[in-house]
Enzyme design. Structure first.
Site, short mmCIF file in Angstrom:
data_model
loop_
_atom_site.label_atom_id
_atom_site.label_comp_id
_atom_site.label_asym_id
_atom_site.label_seq_id
_atom_site.Cartn_x
_atom_site.Cartn_y
_atom_site.Cartn_z
N HIS A 87 1.03 -1.24 -0.02
CA HIS A 87 -0.14 0.08 -0.22
C HIS A 87 1.01 1.28 0.04
O HIS A 87 1.89 1.28 0.43
CB HIS A 87 -1.21 -0.20 1.40
CG HIS A 87 -1.91 1.04 1.37
ND1 HIS A 87 -2.14 2.08 1.84
CD2 HIS A 87 -3.18 0.86 1.47
CE1 HIS A 87 -2.04 3.03 2.03
NE2 HIS A 87 -3.51 1.84 1.81
N ASP A 100 2.65 -4.26 8.03
CA ASP A 100 1.83 -3.37 7.69
C ASP A 100 0.48 -4.36 8.10
O ASP A 100 -0.35 -5.33 7.16
CB ASP A 100 1.44 -3.16 6.32
CG ASP A 100 0.53 -2.42 5.60
OD1 ASP A 100 -0.64 -2.17 7.21
OD2 ASP A 100 0.27 -1.79 5.43
N GLN A 158 -5.00 -4.77 6.67
CA GLN A 158 -5.93 -5.61 6.96
C GLN A 158 -5.91 -6.83 7.51
O GLN A 158 -6.72 -8.09 7.45
CB GLN A 158 -5.47 -5.79 4.97
CG GLN A 158 -5.78 -4.48 4.66
CD GLN A 158 -7.02 -4.70 4.19
OE1 GLN A 158 -8.52 -4.77 4.16
NE2 GLN A 158 -7.25 -3.29 3.92
N LYS A 173 -10.43 0.55 10.57
CA LYS A 173 -10.61 -1.06 9.66
C LYS A 173 -10.90 -2.22 10.45
O LYS A 173 -11.19 -3.43 9.50
CB LYS A 173 -9.10 -1.31 9.20
CG LYS A 173 -9.57 0.14 7.95
CD LYS A 173 -8.47 -0.58 6.56
CE LYS A 173 -7.43 0.48 6.10
NZ LYS A 173 -7.72 0.81 4.80
N CYS A 175 -5.02 2.45 -3.75
CA CYS A 175 -3.66 2.66 -2.78
C CYS A 175 -2.67 2.34 -3.31
O CYS A 175 -1.73 2.30 -2.07
CB CYS A 175 -3.71 3.23 -1.66
SG CYS A 175 -4.50 4.26 -1.27
C1 PLP Z 1 -2.33 -2.72 3.34
C2 PLP Z 1 -2.71 -1.13 3.79
N1 PLP Z 1 -1.75 -0.98 5.02
C3 PLP Z 1 -2.12 0.32 5.07
C4 PLP Z 1 -3.00 0.81 4.87
C5 PLP Z 1 -3.37 2.87 5.56
O1 PLP Z 1 -4.37 2.52 6.65
P1 PLP Z 1 -4.46 4.16 6.77
O2 PLP Z 1 -5.23 5.23 5.69
O3 PLP Z 1 -5.91 4.10 8.20
O4 PLP Z 1 -3.38 4.74 7.54
C6 PLP Z 1 -4.23 0.01 4.24
C7 PLP Z 1 -5.51 1.06 4.15
O5 PLP Z 1 -6.01 1.77 3.79
C8 PLP Z 1 -3.89 -0.67 3.71
O6 PLP Z 1 -5.09 -1.74 3.17
#
Ligand code: PLP
Ligand code: PLP
Lengths: 414, 129, 414, 129
Positions: free
Chosen positions: C130, C207, C210, C233, C372
């Site tokens: 991401h 990370d 998910q 999430k 993203c």
């Molecule tokens: C795999 C992954 N990493 C990071 C993020 C970023 O999360 P956040 O926008 O809550 O910082 C997301 C969600 O958008 C994601 O799906």
């Protein structure tokens, strides 16, 4: 003592909007909340706005095509517009949502500071700053070898403006100072101060954590380059604050945090930053909190910031009079006319912690400690003080309860 | 109020029984509670059997922290160092006879922290937290 | 198709906990929410926990002596404990509250990265990251002259582990990768991957945006050095996330943001940092959001993460079968057994934006775009995809509605 | 659905009337919508009175963006450049005959943005947003 004031604010009506104010701290002991400088209470309207968001519109914002995503984007950006209006910022691109005042100031330190300063540059602060407007600059100074100067504070709690003029001779690159002290209550004569800083070419940052909740603030009129504040001190939720910035400065600043939302295009090894204000909002933002922030601003505007200010002035004047009648009690800071509703004081031979705890036992919630302004306390040779702080929902009766409580403290320690 | 400020606490705060400094001493240590600026130093003398013969404190603080220092020192005189090592948070709270929230707990336990640091040689003791 | 599944989760009961799920997108068109990978919906229990906090306990935390301040501190720290328990972290000092996953990763980049890396060092990432786990490292690499390597992804959407072994020969100082892809749904074989990285001395960051919402996660067992995730999430509020970190690493890391709460002692020109975890929490934190986060964790634990995982597996398997029957439709990523409930797909000659919009017109909320993860899309030569993502409250009926909707899209473009 | 995907849009998307490239041309410009990867190029020829004689587009995109490009170009043939300069977001929405949320609005307006950028010389035009 009647709680009804002559300032146009119907306080009894206002109090009904804040559920927590009908709480008893323990059976038979109603809450007298005099700690709004730490965080304000929240009106039901703000909670309902967030509940409605979660119950009806919740989705991630931007780029989403489905109905909820569009609604969420709309309410988020509408909140931004409301806050922009509240501080009279020229455009929505100039208002960045942050977690709080602290993050807003750090954003400027990291993004503006690290790219516009170099070894030996001076940063001008004041002795009355909150840690949030000190530590970020200390970190930056250590990293970049900068010099920190401080406008001194008089024993009365006023900035020494003569010294300020002298310090301007060091040609500071940045002046960062608070609009209103969270200990002394001092409201600084910001417009003149900022003007003088500009005249030597300094960029200016204002810590508005204590001013935006309590006074009508017009960033355009003040000509502040950066202005930071927190929702939680102005009837809004925790978890959100804002940074206003001058457009040309923001445009030239590199991003702060990297991630989703703040990009236009990403390749494996490079990215193109998004337009303002999104460039500085990485990741999923505090969407519900933005909605609550917007509702808080609506609430305050509905009552009228001038009325709120007048009401607080009345409370402050009254509290100052009563406190100054108490033997062995010393109030910090300037006289009532020059300050907001923040009153720090100390009692001879009684530790502020003991004061706060005995007051709590009669329901009066005040704060004791250095209020995140330890250097100021060091200067005054006080390890800690007690602080009562007031907001739109406080009454003259509550001030009386504070005074009674202090009397009780004195009785116990007699 | 009675809950928090038993007469004993106010009395010990205003007229402590074990205030002072000892030079020379066998054990001495000082530390502070950064949250409120309280500062306490404790000096102890022990006999050849490692039994506490004298103990005094000095410093600045709120009623809770100073009264608990005074009560703590009273309780250890005539006790062996091994017994002192076993003292816990509950012992202090029993002496004070009141309930405390997390912030005031730090005040109440400052003297125990200082004492234990001295007794164990130097360093922080987490066991009092 | 019955919505009742055989996984032990009473989905109809679960759905009643989520007010938004009874909403109609427009009159007569009920909401089918298949965008939980972007953000999940929130159960009423989470909203009530935050409401109760605001209506009864709201105060600023730490150092406060009055009743509300003690209660607020208590509920905030209790929330931390709950989250620590949820991911099986060894101690509360190792769990730092951030705004979201993105900020958590940036914290590591700024604080660990800038103080442990030097020019020429390699950072190992993957092609399925991401933007939030790419851009922070790009920023750092540009600043410090680091080399970014990428574990490739196979056409099927699996990490190329042979290539990984080769890349380990570059002696990366850090491996940062996602536990589960938010596009492919791929669940990476984390334990082995982390072990191998450790064996060459790399620090590891996961990370977990998910994974934590959807699988039982045990950071101690995984032996991850850093693990980042977001409340929004996983049934929690916006505005809060968390970073878990290995204790010795966190202890040696310098502070990230400066301000209130993160200090022990401040003088005009220097400060002493607070103990963990407060060292990394500058300014007034997202207190109500922490309370909501804790309530979300309680909610998920109450239902059972294993049941939730099983339910999602069932949904995923069913959805994959149905989708693969549709001509001209291609699903990205590995087969159902290897993935979580995230299904990205594309339809020949029909733009994902059009797919999402027509689906919205029948109430089905999915996302269209690069989610993203633009480099991954670039790799697959797709400017965008459509993505349906599932959570505990989704039903097999809803999958059928998705399939019907896609049929409608195809009819319109026939 | 009828709201969003009028037959006209689908038809123009599938069989556009003004797709292609013109070489040489008098005005050409291309740009993209980073949110979705849509990319549009527009080529225009004008006569000596600055009246549009030919206009075509090329590129990739969703139905909304390509149909609106096609409808937009149809509407400018025979018009003077001054008239083209006056075109607004509302004109595009009128042609499409549908309401759009903020994300899809960007799709719908991409061709107008490209056209105006070409007509005004180079650069971004904010007037379409
Ligand atoms: C795999 C992954 N990493 C990071 C993020 C970023 O999360 P956040 O926008 O809550 O910082 C997301 C969600 O958008 C994601 O799906
Ligand atoms: C003057 C001043 N500046 C900054 C802050 C920090 O605000 P926050 O904790 O919301 O970042 C405060 C409040 O504590 C304050 O009173």
């Amino acid at each position: 003592m009647a709680a009804k004031t002559t300032t146009g604010l119907d306080v009894q009506q206002v109090r009904k909007d804040f559920p927590v104010l009908s709480r008893e701290v323990r059976p038979g002991v109603p809450l007298i909340y005099l700690d709004s400088a730490a965080t304000s209470q929240k009106p039901e309207a703000v909670l309902q706005a967030m509940n409605t968001y979660y119950r009806e519109n919740n989705a991630n914002i931007h780029r989403g095509i489905h109905t909820l995503a569009e609604e969420a984007t709309h309410v988020y950006e509408t909140a931004r517009k409301k806050i922009v209006g509240f501080i009279h910022a020229p455009s929505v691109e100039q208002l960045i949502f942050t977690r709080n005042t602290t993050e807003a100031i750090n954003l400027v330190a990291f993004s503006w500071g690290r790219h516009n300063l170099s070894a030996g540059d001076h940063i001008l602060l004041t002795e009355m700053e909150h840690h949030s407007n000190l530590v970020p600059w200390q970190l930056l100074a250590a990293e970049m070898d900068l010099v920190l100067d401080f406008i001194p504070v008089t024993p009365e709690g006023i900035l020494e403006l003569d010294e300020y003029q002298k310090l301007l001779n060091c040609n500071p690159k940045l002046l960062a100072l608070t609009h209103m002290s969270n200990v002394l209550g001092t409201i600084n004569p910001l417009k003149e101060i900022l003007q003088d800083a500009k005249s030597v070419g300094a960029v200016t940052l204002v810590d508005g954590a204590q001013s935006v909740p309590h006074l009508p603030v017009n960033v355009a009129d003040l000509e502040a380059d950066f202005y930071a504040f927190s929702a939680h001190k102005m009837c809004g939720p925790t978890g959100i604050g804002a940074l206003y910035g001058r457009k040309d400065l923001l445009e030239k600043m590199p991003p702060f945090l990297g991630g989703g939302e703040m990009i236009k295009r990403v390749e494996l090894r490079s990215f193109k930053a998004n337009d303002l204000p999104h460039k500085f909002e990485a990741g999923t933002p505090a969407i519900a909190e933005a909605v609550g922030f917007g509702a808080a601003v609506d609430y305050l505007l509905d009552l009228g910031m001038d009325k709120i200010e007048n009401h607080e002035r009345l409370l402050t004047k009254y509290a100052m009079e009563k406190l100054q009648e108490i033997p062995d009690l010393t109030v910090l800071g300037p006289p009532a006319e020059k300050k907001g509703g923040v009153i720090a004081f100390y009692l001879k031979n009684i530790h502020p912690h003991d004061v706060a705890q005995i007051l709590d036992s009669v329901g009066v919630a005040i704060r004791a400690g250095h209020h995140c302004a330890q250097p100021l306390h060091t200067k005054y040779n006080l390890p800690a003080t007690s602080r009562a702080s007031m907001y739109l929902y406080n009454t003259l009766d509550e001030v009386d309860r504070l005074i009674d409580g202090i009397q009780k403290v004195k009785d116990i320690f007699r | 109020m009675e809950d928090f400020y038993r007469e004993l606490i106010i009395e010990r705060y205003k007229t402590p029984h074990f205030r002072g400094e000892l030079e020379p001493n066998d054990i001495t240590f000082e530390d502070d509670n950064p949250a409120c600026g309280d500062h306490i130093r404790i000096d102890v003398r022990v006999d050849e059997n490692q039994v506490v013969t004298e103990a005094v404190f000095s410093g600045e603080g709120c009623a809770i922290s100073l009264a608990s220092a005074d009560l703590l020192l009273e309780s250890i005189i005539g006790k062996s160092i091994d017994v002192v090592k076993e003292l816990t948070k509950e012992d202090i709270l029993d002496m004070l006879g009141i309930e405390l929230g997390p912030v005031r707990l730090k005040c109440a336990l400052l003297s125990l922290k200082v004492l234990k640091s001295g007794v164990y040689g130097i360093g922080k003791t987490d066991s009092t937290e």
